[in-house]
Design a protein around this motif. Structure first.
Motif, short mmCIF file in Angstrom:
data_model
loop_
_atom_site.label_atom_id
_atom_site.label_comp_id
_atom_site.label_asym_id
_atom_site.label_seq_id
_atom_site.Cartn_x
_atom_site.Cartn_y
_atom_site.Cartn_z
N ALA A 23 12.18 20.36 -65.49
CA ALA A 23 11.67 21.10 -66.65
C ALA A 23 11.36 22.55 -66.28
O ALA A 23 11.63 23.46 -67.06
N LEU A 24 10.81 22.75 -65.11
CA LEU A 24 10.45 24.10 -64.69
C LEU A 24 11.69 24.94 -64.37
O LEU A 24 11.68 26.15 -64.52
N ALA A 25 12.76 24.30 -63.93
CA ALA A 25 13.97 25.01 -63.54
C ALA A 25 14.85 25.39 -64.73
O ALA A 25 15.74 26.21 -64.60
N SER A 26 14.59 24.79 -65.89
CA SER A 26 15.46 25.05 -67.04
C SER A 26 14.75 25.92 -68.06
O SER A 26 13.53 25.99 -68.11
N ALA A 38 6.14 22.43 -68.63
CA ALA A 38 5.40 21.69 -67.61
C ALA A 38 4.47 20.66 -68.26
O ALA A 38 4.40 19.52 -67.82
N CYS A 39 3.75 21.06 -69.30
CA CYS A 39 2.85 20.13 -69.99
C CYS A 39 3.62 18.97 -70.59
O CYS A 39 3.20 17.81 -70.48
N ARG A 40 4.77 19.26 -71.20
CA ARG A 40 5.61 18.21 -71.79
C ARG A 40 6.10 17.24 -70.71
O ARG A 40 6.07 16.02 -70.88
N ALA A 41 6.54 17.79 -69.57
CA ALA A 41 7.05 16.95 -68.49
C ALA A 41 5.95 16.10 -67.86
O ALA A 41 6.16 14.93 -67.55
N VAL A 42 4.76 16.67 -67.68
CA VAL A 42 3.64 15.91 -67.12
C VAL A 42 3.24 14.80 -68.08
O VAL A 42 3.02 13.66 -67.67
#
Length: 75
Positions: A23-26, A38-42
């Motif tokens: 998520a952070l890389a895209s 990041a919040c969505r992925a966590v």
């Protein structure tokens, strides 16, 4: 190692961290956009309903909501 700690299995934790890294890389790299991903992925990776990020204002010791997932405007 404390085996009495409650939480997701280690494989789930690793998978969640891989999801966070993806998520952070895209996408775009503005701070708010990165933190929202990041919040969505966590939230998705660890099974949380709500995840938020705040900005700390040291002059007033105030926390200001900055990005989140699953939060209402009042939260």
């Amino acid at each position: 190692m404390n085996h009495n700690v409650i939480g997701p299995p280690k494989t789930t934790q690793v998978e969640a961290l891989h999801g966070l890294a993806r998520a952070l890389a895209s996408g775009e790299f503005r701070a708010r956009a990165v933190l929202e991903r990041a919040c969505r992925a966590v939230a998705g990776g660890f099974g949380f309903q709500r995840v938020g990020s705040v900005r700390f204002l040291p002059d007033t010791s105030t926390l200001v909501p900055f990005a989140g997932h699953g939060l209402t405007m009042d939260e």
